[in-house]
Design a protein around this motif. Structure first.
Motif, short mmCIF file in Angstrom:
data_model
loop_
_atom_site.label_atom_id
_atom_site.label_comp_id
_atom_site.label_asym_id
_atom_site.label_seq_id
_atom_site.Cartn_x
_atom_site.Cartn_y
_atom_site.Cartn_z
N HIS A 179 0.98 -1.26 -0.12
CA HIS A 179 0.22 -0.12 -0.15
C HIS A 179 0.81 1.09 -0.13
O HIS A 179 0.20 2.23 -0.45
CB HIS A 179 -0.92 0.29 1.24
CG HIS A 179 -2.04 -0.80 1.11
ND1 HIS A 179 -3.31 -0.89 0.45
CD2 HIS A 179 -2.01 -2.47 1.53
CE1 HIS A 179 -4.13 -1.92 0.59
NE2 HIS A 179 -3.11 -2.77 1.19
N ARG A 182 -1.86 -2.50 -4.63
CA ARG A 182 -2.71 -2.48 -3.35
C ARG A 182 -3.93 -3.43 -3.32
O ARG A 182 -4.39 -4.10 -2.24
CB ARG A 182 -3.22 -0.98 -3.40
CG ARG A 182 -2.53 0.08 -3.20
CD ARG A 182 -3.17 1.41 -3.10
NE ARG A 182 -2.21 2.42 -2.61
CZ ARG A 182 -2.64 3.62 -2.74
NH1 ARG A 182 -3.64 4.16 -3.42
NH2 ARG A 182 -1.74 4.63 -2.10
N SER A 183 -4.31 -3.87 -4.52
CA SER A 183 -5.30 -5.37 -4.50
C SER A 183 -5.12 -5.92 -5.81
O SER A 183 -4.96 -5.57 -6.92
CB SER A 183 -6.73 -4.22 -4.88
OG SER A 183 -7.74 -5.36 -5.04
N ASP A 225 -6.90 -8.27 -6.70
CA ASP A 225 -7.82 -8.76 -7.84
C ASP A 225 -8.25 -7.54 -8.60
O ASP A 225 -8.54 -7.80 -9.88
CB ASP A 225 -9.04 -9.13 -6.69
CG ASP A 225 -8.89 -10.26 -6.07
OD1 ASP A 225 -9.25 -11.45 -6.48
OD2 ASP A 225 -8.28 -10.14 -4.66
N GLU A 226 -8.15 -6.66 -8.09
CA GLU A 226 -8.29 -5.21 -8.87
C GLU A 226 -7.20 -4.91 -9.80
O GLU A 226 -7.72 -4.79 -11.12
CB GLU A 226 -8.29 -4.07 -7.90
CG GLU A 226 -8.76 -2.52 -8.67
CD GLU A 226 -8.82 -1.48 -7.84
OE1 GLU A 226 -8.30 -0.33 -8.47
OE2 GLU A 226 -9.35 -1.44 -6.78
N THR A 227 -6.06 -5.24 -9.85
CA THR A 227 -5.15 -5.22 -10.64
C THR A 227 -5.15 -6.21 -11.95
O THR A 227 -4.99 -5.83 -12.96
CB THR A 227 -3.67 -5.10 -10.14
OG1 THR A 227 -3.71 -4.29 -9.16
CG2 THR A 227 -2.52 -5.23 -10.90
N ARG A 240 -1.55 -11.76 -1.15
CA ARG A 240 -2.02 -12.36 -2.59
C ARG A 240 -1.16 -12.03 -3.61
O ARG A 240 -0.68 -11.11 -3.93
CB ARG A 240 -3.60 -11.87 -2.64
CG ARG A 240 -4.53 -12.52 -1.66
CD ARG A 240 -5.89 -11.80 -1.61
NE ARG A 240 -6.62 -12.08 -3.04
CZ ARG A 240 -7.05 -13.06 -3.49
NH1 ARG A 240 -7.01 -14.18 -2.71
NH2 ARG A 240 -7.54 -13.35 -4.49
N GLU A 258 0.19 -8.46 -3.38
CA GLU A 258 -0.49 -7.53 -2.47
C GLU A 258 -0.14 -8.08 -1.01
O GLU A 258 -0.41 -9.14 -0.73
CB GLU A 258 -1.98 -7.54 -2.72
CG GLU A 258 -2.89 -7.16 -1.76
CD GLU A 258 -4.30 -7.45 -1.85
OE1 GLU A 258 -5.16 -7.10 -0.95
OE2 GLU A 258 -4.75 -8.06 -2.67
#
Length: 267
Positions: free
Chosen positions: A18, A91-92, A94-96, A118, A134
């Protein structure tokens, strides 16, 4: 990515993705046999080894006691290529991963949970493989960033198109605190994190047409004291020398993974 390596007891300066998102945060080698990999890189780069909780097929490479890379002896079992892969802090995961797919890239593995975070393995829209992580980074992550590897470089067909892809995926040059800075130097795109050079993207002369012969890939560069000695040792231990100059050599290890040793610490 830290291959499930816990932070030292009592540590208070733990870094996470982050605070350093978008920067290369780890490199990992997928090999077929951990033992022969340990012998090769121990001889060529002087690494020592530490086991991790993921199992016997995984190791942490240490240089002067500091963690520098991960080894995963799963290429045959998981039908994966023998190769070095850089991991980028996000930071994420899944989002990336979703951003990569939305922009024409592909998802190969994950995102999967590997305490304390993750991870996922992906490829950009030209086929260059990279990973994302992450979660927690090593407590001495700034030391790792300034030591080995020296940096990672993307060899691709169109550096500017690649910079746009990765910039959108990783929020490079955004207004977010801690993001990476992007500059154009000579004929390359240069990425810095906290002022340190951490990656380069190149595709040849700026005005030249994309070269269809280039197989896009990320190349990991390790800083060493004696390039020629590393090249000789690599050959003695079953590897090969693809190119050799005074301050840099492109090598293949004894299983075929390509990497670069360099005497330059580019900052």
């Amino acid at each position: 990515m830290n291959h499930d390596m816990p932070s030292p007891a009592g540590a208070t300066d733990v870094f996470s993705t982050h605070s350093v998102f978008g920067a290369p945060c780890w490199v990992s080698l997928t090999s077929r046999d951990v033992k022969t990999t340990e012998e090769f890189y121990g001889a060529v780069l002087g690494w020592q080894w530490r086991p991790v909780r993921l199992g016997d097929r995984f190791r942490i490479a240490l240089a002067d006691g500091a963690p520098v890379a991960g080894i995963a002896g799963v290429a045959g079992m998981w039908q994966m290529a023998v190769a070095w892969t850089p991991y980028f802090a996000v930071r994420s995961a899944d989002e990336t991963a979703a951003r990569v797919q939305e922009r024409g890239g592909t998802l190969a593995v994950g995102p999967i949970s590997l305490a304390p975070g993750r991870a996922a393995l992906l490829a950009d829209r030209d086929g260059a493989t990279f990973g994302i992580w992450e979660g927690e980074l090593f407590t001495d992550w700034p030391t790792w960033r300034r030591a080995q590897p020296a940096f990672v470089r993307l060899h691709t067909r169109d550096a500017f198109d690649a910079a746009i892809f990765y910039g959108q995926v990783f929020d490079w040059a955004s207004d977010e605190p801690g993001c990476c800075q992007v500059q154009y130097e000579g004929e390359e795109v240069v990425l810095r994190s906290g002022g340190d050079l951490v990656a380069r993207i190149g595709s040849g002369a700026v005005e030249s047409a994309p070269d269809p012969r280039i197989r896009p890939h990320w190349q990991v560069h390790f800083a060493v004291k004696d390039v020629a000695a590393c090249a000789r040792t690599a050959e003695l231990h079953g590897g090969s020398v693809l190119s050799l100059a005074d301050d840099e050599a492109v090598l293949r290890d004894n299983e075929g993974a390509q990497f670069t040793v360099t005497s330059r610490r580019e900052r």
